[in-house]
Scaffold this active site. Sequence first.
Site, PDB file in Angstrom:
ATOM      1  N   LYS A  84     -48.793  86.424 -17.476  1.00  0.00           N
ATOM      2  CA  LYS A  84     -49.547  87.492 -18.160  1.00  0.00           C
ATOM      3  C   LYS A  84     -50.501  86.862 -19.179  1.00  0.00           C
ATOM      4  CE  LYS A  84     -45.627  87.975 -21.344  1.00  0.00           C
ATOM      5  NZ  LYS A  84     -44.400  88.730 -21.601  1.00  0.00           N
ATOM      6  N   ARG A 109     -38.033  99.312 -25.897  1.00  0.00           N
ATOM      7  CA  ARG A 109     -39.455  99.194 -25.570  1.00  0.00           C
ATOM      8  C   ARG A 109     -39.766 100.082 -24.373  1.00  0.00           C
ATOM      9  NH1 ARG A 109     -42.114  93.208 -24.853  1.00  0.00           N
ATOM     10  NH2 ARG A 109     -41.016  93.239 -22.862  1.00  0.00           N
ATOM     11  N   HIS A 128     -34.778  93.129 -20.509  1.00  0.00           N
ATOM     12  CA  HIS A 128     -35.412  92.055 -21.281  1.00  0.00           C
ATOM     13  C   HIS A 128     -34.623  91.830 -22.567  1.00  0.00           C
ATOM     14  CE1 HIS A 128     -38.521  89.273 -22.292  1.00  0.00           C
ATOM     15  NE2 HIS A 128     -39.011  89.965 -23.283  1.00  0.00           N
ATOM     16  N   ARG A 182     -37.216  84.930 -15.111  1.00  0.00           N
ATOM     17  CA  ARG A 182     -38.638  85.089 -15.449  1.00  0.00           C
ATOM     18  C   ARG A 182     -39.033  83.995 -16.447  1.00  0.00           C
ATOM     19  NH1 ARG A 182     -36.520  90.315 -16.280  1.00  0.00           N
ATOM     20  NH2 ARG A 182     -36.881  90.084 -18.521  1.00  0.00           N
ATOM     21  N   TYR A 194     -66.632  79.162 -47.291  1.00  0.00           N
ATOM     22  CA  TYR A 194     -66.618  80.480 -47.928  1.00  0.00           C
ATOM     23  C   TYR A 194     -65.580  80.557 -49.040  1.00  0.00           C
ATOM     24  CZ  TYR A 194     -69.350  82.305 -44.003  1.00  0.00           C
ATOM     25  OH  TYR A 194     -70.324  82.540 -43.074  1.00  0.00           O
ATOM     26  N   CYS A 213     -64.353  78.988 -40.703  1.00  0.00           N
ATOM     27  CA  CYS A 213     -65.379  80.030 -40.523  1.00  0.00           C
ATOM     28  C   CYS A 213     -65.303  80.570 -39.095  1.00  0.00           C
ATOM     29  CB  CYS A 213     -66.776  79.459 -40.761  1.00  0.00           C
ATOM     30  SG  CYS A 213     -66.955  78.500 -42.266  1.00  0.00           S
ATOM     31  N   MET A 214     -66.218  81.469 -38.776  1.00  0.00           N
ATOM     32  CA  MET A 214     -66.200  82.056 -37.433  1.00  0.00           C
ATOM     33  C   MET A 214     -66.431  80.999 -36.352  1.00  0.00           C
ATOM     34  SD  MET A 214     -68.463  85.186 -35.874  1.00  0.00           S
ATOM     35  CE  MET A 214     -67.970  86.428 -37.039  1.00  0.00           C
ATOM     36  N   ASP A 215     -67.314  80.051 -36.615  1.00  0.00           N
ATOM     37  CA  ASP A 215     -67.710  79.097 -35.571  1.00  0.00           C
ATOM     38  C   ASP A 215     -67.659  77.636 -36.001  1.00  0.00           C
ATOM     39  OD1 ASP A 215     -68.744  81.446 -34.027  1.00  0.00           O
ATOM     40  OD2 ASP A 215     -70.144  81.469 -35.710  1.00  0.00           O
TER      41      ASP A 215
HETATM   42  C1  LIG Z   1     -43.284  87.906 -21.583  1.00  0.00           C
HETATM   43  C2  LIG Z   1     -42.053  88.275 -20.870  1.00  0.00           C
HETATM   44  C3  LIG Z   1     -41.239  87.276 -20.302  1.00  0.00           C
HETATM   45  C4  LIG Z   1     -41.442  85.800 -20.533  1.00  0.00           C
HETATM   46  O1  LIG Z   1     -40.963  85.442 -21.798  1.00  0.00           O
HETATM   47  P1  LIG Z   1     -40.889  83.899 -22.230  1.00  0.00           P
HETATM   48  O2  LIG Z   1     -40.178  83.908 -23.510  1.00  0.00           O
HETATM   49  O3  LIG Z   1     -42.297  83.429 -22.347  1.00  0.00           O
HETATM   50  O4  LIG Z   1     -40.164  83.199 -21.126  1.00  0.00           O
HETATM   51  C5  LIG Z   1     -40.181  87.681 -19.516  1.00  0.00           C
HETATM   52  N1  LIG Z   1     -39.931  89.004 -19.320  1.00  0.00           N
HETATM   53  C6  LIG Z   1     -40.669  89.978 -19.875  1.00  0.00           C
HETATM   54  C7  LIG Z   1     -40.319  91.398 -19.623  1.00  0.00           C
HETATM   55  C8  LIG Z   1     -41.742  89.660 -20.675  1.00  0.00           C
HETATM   56  O5  LIG Z   1     -42.465  90.627 -21.239  1.00  0.00           O
END
Ligand SMILES: *Cc1c(COP(=O)(O)O)cnc(C)c1O
Length: 401
Positions: free
Chosen positions: A44, A143, A173, A230, A275, A322-324
């Site tokens: 992601k 969540r 999760h 995951r 700045y 700064c920004m850049d």
């Molecule tokens: C982002 C996420 C992960 C991965 O988490 P890590 O700590 O980077 O391994 C796994 N499952 C879900 C649902 C997530 O949102």
Amino acid sequence: MCEEMIKNPYRRVWVCVNLDALHDNLRQIAACRKNDAGIIAVIKADGYGHGAVMLAREMDEIPEVIGYAVATEEEAVLLADAGIKKPAMVLGYTFPEAYEEMALRGVHATVFTDQMLEDMNRAAQKAGKKMHVHIAVDTGMSRIGIRPDDEGLSFVARAMQCPNLSIDGIFTHFATADEADKSKTNVQYEKFSSFTDRVEKELSLKIPLRHCSNSASILELPDMHMDAVRAGIILYGMWPSDEVKRDGIVLEPLLSLKSRIAYIKELDAGQEISYGGTFCTANPMRVATIPVGYADGYPRGLSNKGDVLIAGKRARILGRVCMDQFMVDVTKIPEAKVGDIATLIGTDGIETITMEEIGDRSGRFNYETACCLGKRIPRVYEKGGKIVCTRDYFHEEKLFF
Ligand SMILES: *Cc1c(COP(=O)(O)O)cnc(C)c1O
């Protein structure tokens, strides 16, 4: 080193992604799995800022990787458009307007409300294709997800009644798996596994992929690997937190961030820098300007706190980022000259600046720092010491295979 490669067309700033490190990290992850659980590679947020498509291209050929997880439908479609063969699941909620395309493209959806069941079932029928779904179970994050109770069980029963849905997975999760104290994670796992047991016994439904492990639990809680894990942050060679045990596994960061010195000047004592004049020279100083800023995702929180590496030595950031642009102290690096490489993240000689260091010093954390690296920074992919691809978000990608 990618800055020495003639094919690197970038001068101001670039991210270098080492694909060999991805393969090394994957081998380590594969070796610590229990029962050969499949690896779902979490890519992601454009692969935590590393570039999801390039990484998926590498992982599409690795048998242990069974698919990908992304956050949004757009991220999943992007992978499919790039010719990635393994399926991608969307981990969060998706709005109903996207369901038909998801069914058509074979993108796996997360489901947890009756409205979603109904809308997905209808969209799949319209698409003339089954929609693959994973049921989200809320065991403690609050969540998304159904509750692992009688009501949750009847939700699963209703999902089974949807002729156009294929229930490929069920997942939860963990909220605290990266903490040393695993008691809350044990409670979450207990809730999840007894719920999937009930699904199996009371509904006679064997869901093929039960998954709950994120990076921290992959490393420390092998008994929770179930059918799939995951893997997110550890794929990229970073750590979920500093409480996660590091013995028995060597992770190699994929990413380095490089720039070059744009300008050098000598300042007298008593001169303010950047700045707000938050830094004032106490003595004469030699100061270099680095042409990178918070618009590139380089944290402003590093003002007066961060370091960069020049000629293998640490140079402290002076004044505000700064920004850049920002300024660093090269008083003790007399050899530094305009055009020299500055390593903002990565290794130069014996010194290394990690994403964790940047995160800690800036008050962000490593995950956030990585995925906030901006699209103004081109990505350069290396394999076997050669640049194999560059990706510049303002132009097309260039492949060098
Ligand atoms: C982002 C996420 C992960 C991965 O988490 P890590 O700590 O980077 O391994 C796994 N499952 C879900 C649902 C997530 O949102």
